[in-house]
Design a protein around this motif. Structure first.
Motif, PDB file in Angstrom:
ATOM      1  N   ALA A   1       3.998 -45.181 -24.443  1.00  0.00           N
ATOM      2  CA  ALA A   1       2.557 -45.445 -24.301  1.00  0.00           C
ATOM      3  C   ALA A   1       1.713 -44.180 -24.468  1.00  0.00           C
ATOM      4  O   ALA A   1       0.497 -44.259 -24.614  1.00  0.00           O
ATOM      5  CB  ALA A   1       2.273 -46.072 -22.941  1.00  0.00           C
ATOM      6  N   GLU A   2       2.353 -43.008 -24.478  1.00  0.00           N
ATOM      7  CA  GLU A   2       1.635 -41.742 -24.600  1.00  0.00           C
ATOM      8  C   GLU A   2       1.586 -41.209 -26.029  1.00  0.00           C
ATOM      9  O   GLU A   2       1.129 -40.093 -26.266  1.00  0.00           O
ATOM     10  CB  GLU A   2       2.283 -40.688 -23.691  1.00  0.00           C
TER      11      GLU A   2
ATOM     12  N   ARG B   1       6.130 -42.208 -33.066  1.00  0.00           N
ATOM     13  CA  ARG B   1       6.711 -43.426 -32.473  1.00  0.00           C
ATOM     14  C   ARG B   1       8.205 -43.476 -32.755  1.00  0.00           C
ATOM     15  O   ARG B   1       9.007 -43.821 -31.885  1.00  0.00           O
ATOM     16  CB  ARG B   1       6.030 -44.674 -33.028  1.00  0.00           C
TER      17      ARG B   1
END
Length: 164
Positions: free
Chosen positions: A18-19, A51
């Motif tokens: 999520a970061e 990612r």
């Protein structure tokens, strides 16, 4: 695997998926400092690249968090066609506003600790030839330059990781 490393006001841990946008923003700020003519637009989708780095089963991405904000990051894994005891540091960035604050040294020490615990004996990296600040940092951490490759825009460096 080494657990979270915490000191007052600073935590070193794995980056959470999520970061990824914070990671991409820090990466862009750091890279902008060592390209004299601006960051090359080579078509790389850095959001997708980070990612991928965060989800690779064969790699790790560590970060330094201060006051809830990522201020340093390191991405590493075994390079293609290399022995298992070799690790490559693919990305190592400290937010330019946090240079000379101990963030880079703490993050580097955490990487070395993890590499040794994982049985690594050699670390390698490529650093941009114009990035003198990073080259000086790595030399202070005992990295040694490998023979130059003609026409390359990167300097290869090696770090011996003897067992403690």
């Amino acid at each position: 695997m080494i657990g979270d490393r915490t000191t007052p006001g600073r935590v070193i841990r794995s980056v959470l998926p999520a970061e990824v946008e914070q990671v991409v923003a820090l990466h862009a700020r750091a890279r902008a400092t060592y390209y004299p003519d601006g960051v090359p637009q080579d078509g790389t989708d850095w959001l997708a690249a980070w990612r991928n780095a965060l989800t690779r089963p064969d790699g790790r991405v560590l970060c330094v968090v201060e006051a809830g904000r990522i201020v340093g990051l390191a991405s590493f894994r075994t390079p293609e066609d290399a022995p298992r005891d070799v690790v490559k540091l693919y990305q190592f960035h400290v937010d330019p506003g946090r240079w000379r604050s101990g963030v880079g040294g703490a993050l580097h020490a955490a990487c070395v600790e993890e590499w040794r615990a994982d049985g690594r004996r050699t670390a390698v990296l490529d650093v941009h030839v114009d990035n003198r600040r990073a080259q000086d940092f790595y030399r202070r951490q005992r990295w040694e330059p490998a023979p130059a490759r003609p026409g390359d825009h990167h300097l290869r460096m090696r770090l011996a990781l003897p067992a403690e």
